[in-house]
Design a protein around this motif. Structure first.
Motif, PDB file in Angstrom:
ATOM      1  N   THR A 347      42.145  91.694  10.183  1.00  0.00           N
ATOM      2  CA  THR A 347      43.558  91.901   9.823  1.00  0.00           C
ATOM      3  C   THR A 347      44.426  90.751  10.323  1.00  0.00           C
ATOM      4  O   THR A 347      45.422  90.399   9.682  1.00  0.00           O
ATOM      5  CB  THR A 347      44.063  93.242  10.371  1.00  0.00           C
ATOM      6  OG1 THR A 347      43.785  93.334  11.776  1.00  0.00           O
ATOM      7  CG2 THR A 347      43.379  94.396   9.660  1.00  0.00           C
ATOM      8  N   LYS A 528      45.386 100.571  14.306  1.00  0.00           N
ATOM      9  CA  LYS A 528      46.175 100.084  13.173  1.00  0.00           C
ATOM     10  C   LYS A 528      45.328  99.210  12.250  1.00  0.00           C
ATOM     11  O   LYS A 528      45.453  99.294  11.023  1.00  0.00           O
ATOM     12  CB  LYS A 528      47.386  99.295  13.672  1.00  0.00           C
ATOM     13  CG  LYS A 528      48.474 100.171  14.302  1.00  0.00           C
ATOM     14  CD  LYS A 528      49.622  99.319  14.824  1.00  0.00           C
ATOM     15  CE  LYS A 528      50.714 100.193  15.432  1.00  0.00           C
ATOM     16  NZ  LYS A 528      51.812  99.391  16.023  1.00  0.00           N
ATOM     17  N   ARG A 532      44.494 100.055   8.300  1.00  0.00           N
ATOM     18  CA  ARG A 532      44.770  99.139   7.182  1.00  0.00           C
ATOM     19  C   ARG A 532      43.524  98.917   6.329  1.00  0.00           C
ATOM     20  O   ARG A 532      43.575  98.951   5.092  1.00  0.00           O
ATOM     21  CB  ARG A 532      45.270  97.803   7.719  1.00  0.00           C
ATOM     22  CG  ARG A 532      46.682  97.815   8.242  1.00  0.00           C
ATOM     23  CD  ARG A 532      47.066  96.459   8.813  1.00  0.00           C
ATOM     24  NE  ARG A 532      47.144  95.420   7.790  1.00  0.00           N
ATOM     25  CZ  ARG A 532      47.412  94.147   8.059  1.00  0.00           C
ATOM     26  NH1 ARG A 532      47.593  93.754   9.315  1.00  0.00           N
ATOM     27  NH2 ARG A 532      47.488  93.257   7.087  1.00  0.00           N
TER      28      ARG A 532
END
Length: 878
Positions: A347, A528, A532
């Motif tokens: 990410t 997180k 995602r």
């Protein structure tokens, strides 16, 4: 003629199949203009020929001679030249990284004459020359001549005593060379080969042979690396990190491979060669300290690290050497990383604009996601900390301390959890590292053998716990404060913090599991990142993901984990415990009245079960398999009844039971009276279950039942059950698909006929595998599978990952013929293969509609279904 040798200037990073990962990346760095010592690569094709034929391919030695001549011309000196020698390294390099599993030989070209020429090159540094010569004999002796490495280590330890290697002077090292040559003579009956070209030729063949060394085979099996790839060999001009304090060697990562955080990560060792760093025999210093020692080389290294990360668009693992203030790049590769680092880095690279979200999904794996779902230590629990090392590979590991690889394997095979404790690990410890829950070493850094291999395997690892005095011969270690831990005592290691605790520390669910359970919104950066990537994978995948769930609680958990339905509800699991007696009564009934009484008792219980499951699934499909028990599981034990009867203790009921059990006794229950056969032999059994399903569905708004008939081998079996089921559903005013589980090879081979009576197929790959291979899983996994894996008959257990050539072929036939007969046929898989990453890709490739697996495997299946779709898209655009 075939081309077997490529100069570094001829290759690129896309030639890994041919040049191996190391050779392809050396070529890539050369093309980028980075400081790479000149050299050439012998291809993996040459290795495959050598391993198949037992000899080097025709023309190879001439090609090598030509490239060596070019290298000598570039360097201005000849291999082993007495007054000014060129020395080379010979290093393995397979397509996939196998750290420490194959061989390397440095300083090829040294002998009793050229050692003096090397000292002259080094400005009269005799110590450096003799240190390089002893290293050659030691590595060559162990690697090429197959001499026990402990013989060399023992001689070195006796000479240096409590000193470091670097404290030995030139005279002592010259004495050590003579000792080493004596070991070679004693162990082989011949002198150490003095001819530099013969040294190089033998080293090349030794690297080829190391492809099939036991530790390499074991590592490939662990990492599922194909056994037929072979390894390339890289021959490179030597650069020296052991000239003195103005030289050194190190390993660097462009970001932290443990956490994924951006920054400067790596280890450096002054006055050393590369093997010293990865072996962990001397404790390194942090890479940041290089800024103080050699500011110019440090700045150049940081610039190169940035160049490589931007070029490869990923975390890069770099090996480098500084020779008297000159920086040289010896290797780069996309670095191994922990599961947490993989998700974070993917990410981060998206946010930096280096990759897309599609690429981010392909950069992580279902196996890594599964690792993130392992428990962690309870932060609030009482703990006795006894030491702290480097947090080399995260996780929470608890087990008995063991001090040898052999003992780790022995206890693990007995079902014990163990922690392998070593001063440092080496490639020969691989079996113990695989067997252990975690690895603890007192030496080495984050780039040591233990750390790199543990990260690759997802094993918890704490390295460089210098406070510990590890005494392998005494099977104990001593911690600060006089704390002693002997073999068999329980310790706990925290790979996230590097802490070592005495005794067992309680564990709690991981934050990732709590996220999937829906306990809270994503909080920390790891969760997180997982969120995602999972959202994107769900958006691109074609395959649905369902759950194998038999209770309302399991069904509710499956929904929280993202299940889009139930692909397998095993009704026989509902008859265990107190209800087992009711099934026994049904099976042993001799009159219609007895049979009906048992059915009447079971029906409301079944209805209640189904109501709870339909409510939990809230309008998504629920595939219910009608009862499929091996009959013996629901009957009294034949031996116990026989003994009871023989001792005159049996009642009249016992004797009737014994008679009935004898009548129904089966030699092979797996192939006996079960599935559809049981439903046809016991009137009313399947009808009772279908009624319970229909009544439950009628009471739960939005319920979507799918009725699955098990173990069908002939369409006539399915038609017999279907006819009655259709009538029951119509009377209840309930709609439900009726299909079958394809788990008998004959069903797969006659799928076109069966599809005329079935609205869906669900492949029961556990039984299909048993019947296709002709063995019982419960009996053979512990008896001969290990031998089959050793022999290479299995690359991986067919119960772990779908056997594509056999079982997979049956599935392909059934899919093609089933869809030809019924184009709208729904297709799924409900064996535990449904949660195996490789099997999920297979299911996508053959066109199934969904996979079904246990609740905790659902996130893995979701991610892999997304990765399979992206891989499919990539192949379509080629």
């Amino acid at each position: 003629m075939a081309k077997y040798v490529y100069d570094f200037t001829e290759g690129n990073r896309n030639l890994k199949d041919l040049l191996g990962g190391k050779g392809a990346n050396l070529a890539e760095m050369t093309n980028l203009g980075l400081p790479v010592p000149p050299g050439f690569t012998i291809t993996a094709d040459a290795c495959r020929h050598y391993l198949a034929e037992g000899s080097l391919p025709d023309g190879l030695e001439q090609e090598v001679a030509g490239h060596l001549a070019a290298l000598e011309s570039t360097m201005g000196r000849k291999l082993g030249q007495a007054d000014d020698p060129l020395l080379v390294s010979v290093r393995s390099g397979a397509k996939f990284s196998m750290p420490g599993m194959m061989e390397t030989v440095l300083n090829i070209g040294l002998n009793d004459e050229s050692v003096h020429g090397l000292a002259k090159q080094a400005g009269g540094n005799d110590r450096f020359a003799w240190d390089s010569y002893r290293r050659l004999i030691q590595m060559f002796g162990k690697t090429v001549l197959d001499i026990d490495g402990d013989l060399f280590e023992g001689a070195l330890d006796r000479l240096k005593g409590r000193r470091q290697d670097t404290d030995l002077d030139a005279g002592e090292l010259q004495q050590l060379v003579e000792t080493y040559k004596g070991i070679v003579r004693e162990q082989t009956g011949a002198d150490f080969p003095a001819d530099p070209r013969e040294q190089m030729r033998l080293a090349v063949m030794a690297v080829f042979d190391s492809w099939n060394a036991p530790r390499a085979i074991l590592y490939r099996r662990q990492e599922r690396i194909p056994a037929d790839l072979g390894t390339a060999v890289n021959i490179m001009a030597m650069v020296f990190g052991n000239y003195g304090d103005d030289s050194g060697t190190g390993v660097a990562f462009t970001r932290d491979p443990g956490s994924g955080q951006q920054g400067i990560y790596g280890d450096y060792l002054q006055n050393a060669q590369g093997e010293d760093v990865v072996a962990g025999i001397r404790n390194t210093i942090p890479l940041q300290d290089l800024e103080r020692i050699d500011p110019s080389s440090y700045r150049e290294l940081l610039a190169i690290m940035e160049t490589l990360e931007n070029h490869y668009r990923d975390l890069c693992d770099i090996e480098f050497t500084i020779e008297r203030g000159k920086l040289w790049m010896l290797q780069t590769r996309v670095g191994k990383r922990t599961a947490a680092a993989a998700f974070r880095i993917a990410t981060q690279l998206v946010d930096q604009g280096l990759i897309t979200m599609d690429e981010a999904v392909t950069r992580v794996t279902g196996d890594q996601l599964a690792q993130l779902m392992f428990p962690r230590f309870d932060g609030g629990a009482e703990k006795k900390k006894i030491a702290k090392g480097m947090n080399a590979s995260p996780g929470a590991a608890v087990g008995k301390a063991v001090f040898s690889s052999e003992r780790a394997v022995e206890l693990a095979e007995q079902g014990e959890d163990v922690i392998l404790v070593r001063r440092e690990t080496n490639p020969d410890d691989l079996a113990g590292m695989i067997a252990a829950r975690g690895i603890l070493t007192s030496r080495g850094g984050k780039t040591s053998h233990a750390a790199v291999v543990a990260r690759g395997m997802g094993k918890t690892c704490v390295c460089g716990a210098e406070e510990l005095e590890v005494l392998p011969a005494e099977r104990r270690f001593v911690a600060p404060g006089g704390v002693e831990v002997s073999e068999g005592e329980v310790i706990s290691i925290d790979g996230r913090t590097g802490e070592v605790f005495l005794g067992e520390v309680p564990v709690v669910p991981s934050a990732v599991v709590e996220y999937f359970e829906g306990a809270a919104e994503p909080a920390d950066d790891l969760v997180k990142a997982v969120d995602r990537i999972m959202r994107h994978a769900d958006g691109v995948r074609r395959l649905g993901v369902r759950a194998n769930a038999d209770t309302p609680d399991d069904a509710a958990r499956a929904r929280r984990f993202g299940a889009q339905g139930i692909g397998l509800c095993r009704t026989e699991h509902m008859f265990l415990g107190e209800r087992r007696q009711l099934v026994e009564d049904l099976v042993l009934a001799t009159t219609d009245e007895e049979r009906q009484a048992a059915l009447d008792a079971l029906e409301p219980l079944q209805k209640s079960d189904f109501i709870g499951i339909f409510q939990a699934m809230d309008g998504v499909p629920v595939t219910i398999r009608l009862i499929d028990p091996p009959l013996h599981e629901f009957l009294p034990d034949l031996v116990e009844l026989s003994i009871k009867a023989a001792t005159q203790e049996a009642t009249g009921k016992d004797r009737r039971l014994l008679s009935a059990v004898k009548r129904l006794h089966e030699q092979n229950p797996m192939l006996g009276l079960r599935g559809v056969r049981l439903g046809l032999v016991i009137p009313g059994l399947f009808a009772m279950q279908v009624k319970a399903i229909a009544q439950a569905a009628a009471e739960v708004p939005g319920a979507r039942p799918e009725i699955m008939i098990p173990l069908v081998a002939a369409v006539q079996e399915l038609e017999s059950v279907r006819e009655e089921a259709v009538k029951i559903l119509a009377e209840a005013g309930v709609e439900a698909l009726i299909g079958t589980m394809i788990e008998v090879p004959r069903a797969a081979l006659t799928a076109g006929q069966i599809a005329e009576a079935a609205e869906f197929f669900s492949f029961g790959t556990n039984d299909l595998t048993q019947m296709a291979w002709g063995f019982s899983r419960d009996d053979v996994e512990s008896s001969f599978f290990h031998r089959y894996l050793d022999l290479g008959i299995f690359g991986v257990s067919p119960f772990e990952s779908i056997d594509r050539e056999g079982v997979g072929r049956l599935i392909e036939i059934a899919v093609a013929e089933g869809r030809a007969a019924r184009p709208d046929l729904h297709l799924g898989i409900c064996g535990e293969h449904g949660g195996d990453p490789d099997s999920v890709h297979f299911c996508h490739d053959v066109g199934l509609d969904y996979v079904s697996c246990s609740p905790f495997r659902i996130p893995v299946a979701r991610l892999e279904a997304g990765r399979a779709a992206l891989a499919d898209n990539e192949s379509d655009t080629r």
